[in-house]
Write a protein that holds these residues in place. Structure first.
Motif, PDB file in Angstrom:
ATOM      1  N   ALA A 200       6.884 -10.380  -5.088  1.00  0.00           N
ATOM      2  CA  ALA A 200       7.589 -10.285  -3.573  1.00  0.00           C
ATOM      3  C   ALA A 200       9.070  -9.816  -3.695  1.00  0.00           C
ATOM      4  O   ALA A 200       9.516  -9.017  -2.999  1.00  0.00           O
ATOM      5  CB  ALA A 200       8.120 -11.985  -4.158  1.00  0.00           C
ATOM      6  N   ILE A 201       9.362  -9.531  -5.186  1.00  0.00           N
ATOM      7  CA  ILE A 201      10.796  -8.722  -4.597  1.00  0.00           C
ATOM      8  C   ILE A 201      10.046  -6.944  -4.399  1.00  0.00           C
ATOM      9  O   ILE A 201      10.924  -6.300  -3.761  1.00  0.00           O
ATOM     10  CB  ILE A 201      10.769  -8.273  -6.353  1.00  0.00           C
ATOM     11  N   ALA A 202       8.842  -6.722  -5.077  1.00  0.00           N
ATOM     12  CA  ALA A 202       8.010  -5.337  -4.649  1.00  0.00           C
ATOM     13  C   ALA A 202       7.908  -5.256  -3.627  1.00  0.00           C
ATOM     14  O   ALA A 202       8.249  -4.488  -2.803  1.00  0.00           O
ATOM     15  CB  ALA A 202       7.265  -5.340  -5.623  1.00  0.00           C
ATOM     16  N   GLN A 203       6.955  -5.968  -2.629  1.00  0.00           N
ATOM     17  CA  GLN A 203       6.964  -6.262  -1.187  1.00  0.00           C
ATOM     18  C   GLN A 203       7.711  -6.093  -0.782  1.00  0.00           C
ATOM     19  O   GLN A 203       7.983  -5.310   0.347  1.00  0.00           O
ATOM     20  CB  GLN A 203       6.201  -7.542  -1.128  1.00  0.00           C
ATOM     21  N   ASN A 204       9.053  -7.096  -1.567  1.00  0.00           N
ATOM     22  CA  ASN A 204       9.911  -6.655   0.249  1.00  0.00           C
ATOM     23  C   ASN A 204      11.452  -5.558  -0.510  1.00  0.00           C
ATOM     24  O   ASN A 204      11.755  -5.135   0.684  1.00  0.00           O
ATOM     25  CB  ASN A 204      11.469  -7.958  -0.666  1.00  0.00           C
ATOM     26  N   LEU A 205      10.589  -4.990  -1.078  1.00  0.00           N
ATOM     27  CA  LEU A 205      11.734  -3.830  -1.644  1.00  0.00           C
ATOM     28  C   LEU A 205      11.165  -2.455  -0.341  1.00  0.00           C
ATOM     29  O   LEU A 205      11.813  -1.448  -0.022  1.00  0.00           O
ATOM     30  CB  LEU A 205      11.071  -2.854  -2.870  1.00  0.00           C
ATOM     31  N   VAL A 206       9.899  -2.543  -0.311  1.00  0.00           N
ATOM     32  CA  VAL A 206       8.477  -1.582   0.506  1.00  0.00           C
ATOM     33  C   VAL A 206       8.929  -1.395   1.908  1.00  0.00           C
ATOM     34  O   VAL A 206       8.999  -0.735   2.234  1.00  0.00           O
ATOM     35  CB  VAL A 206       6.942  -1.704   0.085  1.00  0.00           C
ATOM     36  N   LYS A 207       9.097  -3.120   2.251  1.00  0.00           N
ATOM     37  CA  LYS A 207       8.803  -3.002   3.826  1.00  0.00           C
ATOM     38  C   LYS A 207      10.795  -3.862   3.957  1.00  0.00           C
ATOM     39  O   LYS A 207      10.605  -2.817   5.393  1.00  0.00           O
ATOM     40  CB  LYS A 207       8.610  -4.952   3.619  1.00  0.00           C
ATOM     41  N   GLU A 208      11.140  -2.495   3.041  1.00  0.00           N
ATOM     42  CA  GLU A 208      12.875  -2.584   3.602  1.00  0.00           C
ATOM     43  C   GLU A 208      12.740  -1.224   4.272  1.00  0.00           C
ATOM     44  O   GLU A 208      13.402  -0.716   4.516  1.00  0.00           O
ATOM     45  CB  GLU A 208      13.662  -2.664   2.416  1.00  0.00           C
ATOM     46  N   TYR A 209      12.475  -0.673   2.557  1.00  0.00           N
ATOM     47  CA  TYR A 209      12.514   1.674   2.995  1.00  0.00           C
ATOM     48  C   TYR A 209      11.225   1.859   3.972  1.00  0.00           C
ATOM     49  O   TYR A 209      11.244   3.093   4.283  1.00  0.00           O
ATOM     50  CB  TYR A 209      12.238   1.886   1.821  1.00  0.00           C
ATOM     51  N   PHE A 210      10.400   1.726   3.812  1.00  0.00           N
ATOM     52  CA  PHE A 210       8.568   1.759   5.107  1.00  0.00           C
ATOM     53  C   PHE A 210       8.135   1.516   5.910  1.00  0.00           C
ATOM     54  O   PHE A 210       7.994   0.009   5.694  1.00  0.00           O
ATOM     55  CB  PHE A 210       7.729   2.093   3.380  1.00  0.00           C
ATOM     56  N   GLN A 211       7.504   2.106   6.280  1.00  0.00           N
ATOM     57  CA  GLN A 211       5.965   1.623   7.614  1.00  0.00           C
ATOM     58  C   GLN A 211       5.728   2.217   7.321  1.00  0.00           C
ATOM     59  O   GLN A 211       5.533   3.491   7.114  1.00  0.00           O
ATOM     60  CB  GLN A 211       7.537   1.171   9.366  1.00  0.00           C
ATOM     61  N   PRO A 212       4.613   1.526   7.899  1.00  0.00           N
ATOM     62  CA  PRO A 212       3.078   1.739   7.637  1.00  0.00           C
ATOM     63  C   PRO A 212       2.603   2.591   8.529  1.00  0.00           C
ATOM     64  O   PRO A 212       3.318   2.709  10.193  1.00  0.00           O
ATOM     65  CB  PRO A 212       1.825   1.390   7.630  1.00  0.00           C
ATOM     66  N   ALA A 213       1.907   4.621   8.869  1.00  0.00           N
ATOM     67  CA  ALA A 213       2.034   5.027   9.666  1.00  0.00           C
ATOM     68  C   ALA A 213       1.088   5.441   9.267  1.00  0.00           C
ATOM     69  O   ALA A 213      -0.217   5.479   8.610  1.00  0.00           O
ATOM     70  CB  ALA A 213       3.193   6.301  10.072  1.00  0.00           C
ATOM     71  N   ASP A 214      -0.230   6.476  10.330  1.00  0.00           N
ATOM     72  CA  ASP A 214      -1.721   6.966  10.620  1.00  0.00           C
ATOM     73  C   ASP A 214      -1.498   8.282   9.520  1.00  0.00           C
ATOM     74  O   ASP A 214       0.124   8.973   9.498  1.00  0.00           O
ATOM     75  CB  ASP A 214      -1.530   7.477  11.547  1.00  0.00           C
ATOM     76  N   GLY A 215      -2.097   8.346   8.698  1.00  0.00           N
ATOM     77  CA  GLY A 215      -1.828   8.882   7.617  1.00  0.00           C
ATOM     78  C   GLY A 215      -3.559  10.227   7.617  1.00  0.00           C
ATOM     79  O   GLY A 215      -5.069   8.904   7.503  1.00  0.00           O
TER      80      GLY A 215
END
Ligand code: SF4
Lengths: 359, 80
Positions: free
Chosen positions: A251-266
């Motif tokens: 959960a710690i890792a997931q929350n960090l990713v959620k705070e800084y990143f957002q999904p985009a087309d790639g």
């Protein structure tokens, strides 16, 4: 242990006989690819059980446009490129990053932390971190962006090409290669995300998904469960990597990713553009985004040089089908990223071979 | 680059750890894990500990690494 191998082999063989057709199982993790080749797992599987190497090697799935953009950035004298090792050998427009190390503005780092330290040590340079990798690697990038923000570091940006594994699996089944019968799912990605993320593949596409670690017996156990599920026509989500992976993940890792990143087309090599498959920094952190900092856009990928990595990554051909394999293209002189990366299908096939030959 | 190795935490200051895998010591950040202490075995990926590992699982992986290293040494000898 040998008894267990033979027992699993027997179950797989019986399941294949019951199905009476070839089954195709794809692994989507570079570490699995290497482990499967290195431990000779392909050789003990029946002819009708075919392993495919999917889009699981971060270097391999990185599209040519991204590589070319990085090469162009490396021309900028104020820039210091910080990258994981494998990336420097991928050929692109006018060479590879490797040939630019003579300019002293490309450095290999072992972690995202190393890239940030490089920025602190070189205040006169703009350090660009080549942020590639799947869910396992992204949290580390989030940690250093957090640190850079807290310490107000102004000469550090990340060029994010972080990828999400499930959208790629969906893209395969929805078009590129719908012949895949099941997936051996990545253990380390699951350690972060939890194995629950693969539920949508089972539910949406009716394909068995089994998460395994990297020890050979465990891989074989995972493949056995897949064969049984296919024979019984009951696709399910299972994890045999119980020592490390939970349903919910870290959960710690997931929350960090959620705070800084957002999904985009790639863009992905071989798979093209996939909706919501890449992670970009959120707008509020754009001062750490390489593209925003330098006002650049990713260069579109050019015509291919004949390398068939794209088809290899979709499980459409085995590496020896490529005309360059083992001839013009080898780990010493790679033409494409699947031969550059230690985890690439071409490199693994070149080093360890497949006792059963290509198709 | 996806390779992750189990390693034991031998030093810990804040979230900066020194970990040990088969006698090799290296630095790792423990930022992604809660309640980590010296002696814990963690899975280290690209400089970060990403999960706590059961001792037994770690032992299996270490044994495997030992075998692979030994195997690759003999292979190197054969190829000269
Ligand atoms: S053998 Fe080389 S050129 Fe052919 S697909 Fe693999 S990496 Fe590309």
């Amino acid at each position: 242990m040998l008894d267990k191998v033979i027992e699993n082999q027997k179950i797989i063989k019986e399941a294949c006989e019951k199905l009476g057709r070839q089954i195709k199982v794809m692994e989507v993790c570079g570490t699995h690819t290497v482990a499967i080749f290195r431990h000779g797992i392909r050789a003990i599987l029946p002819q009708s059980f075919k392993m495919l190497t999917g889009p699981g090697c971060p270097v391999c799935v990185t599209d040519q446009g991204y590589i070319d953009t990085v090469l162009q950035l490396a021309e900028n004298k104020d820039v210091l490129i910080a990258t994981y090792g494998d990336m420097i050998r991928v050929p692109g427009k006018g060479g590879a990053l490797e040939t630019k190390t003579t300019n002293k503005n490309v450095r290999i780092v072992l972690s995202a932390q190393g890239a940030l330290e490089l920025a602190k040590e070189n205040p006169q340079k703009q350090v660009v971190f080549i942020a590639v990798g799947f869910e396992t690697t992204t949290p580390a990038t989030a940690v250093v962006v957090k640190e850079a923000a807290e310490q107000n570091i102004r000469n550090f940006t990340i060029f994010s090409n972080h990828k999400l594994v499930v959208p790629a699996m969906r893209a395969l089944l929805a078009g590129k290669n719908d012949k895949i019968d099941a997936f051996l799912c990545p253990g380390h990605v699951s350690a972060i995300t939890g194995y629950g993320i693969f539920e949508q593949i089972v539910a949406g596409f009716n394909r068995p998904c089994v998460v395994a670690g990297f020890e050979p017996m465990q891989i074989l156990e995972g493949l056995t469960i897949i064969a049984q599920q296919l024979a019984e026509g009951k696709p399910e989500l299972k994890s045999v990597y119980k020592a490390v992976v939970t349903q919910q993940g870290n959960a710690i890792a997931q929350n960090l990713v959620k705070e800084y990143f957002q999904p985009a087309d790639g863009y992905w090599r071989g798979l093209g553009s996939i909706p919501q498959s890449t992670l970009r920094l959120k707008d509020k952190y754009s001062k750490f985004d390489t593209m925003a900092r330098f006002g650049i856009k990713q260069i579109p990928a050019e015509e291919s040089n004949g390398c068939r990595c794209g088809e290899v990554l979709c499980g459409l051909i085995d590496p020896p089908v490529c005309q360059f394999f083992g001839k013009q293209c080898s780990p010493q002189r790679p033409i494409g990223p699947c031969m550059v990366s230690n985890e690439g299908a071409c490199s693994a096939w070149y080093k360890y071979g497949d006792d059963r030959g290509g198709n | 680059m996806c390779l992750a190795v189990p390693a034991r935490i031998v030093e810990l200051k804040g979230d900066d750890a020194v970990v040990d895998a088969l006698g090799n010591r290296f630095k790792a950040k423990t930022t992604l894990l809660a309640d980590i202490k010296i002696g814990d075995v963690v899975l280290v990926h690209a400089g970060f500990a990403i999960a706590v590992v059961e001792e037994e699982e770690a032992r299996k992986t270490w044994e495997l690494f030992d075998e692979i290293i030994a195997f690759e040494k003999t292979q190197n000898k054969v190829s000269g």
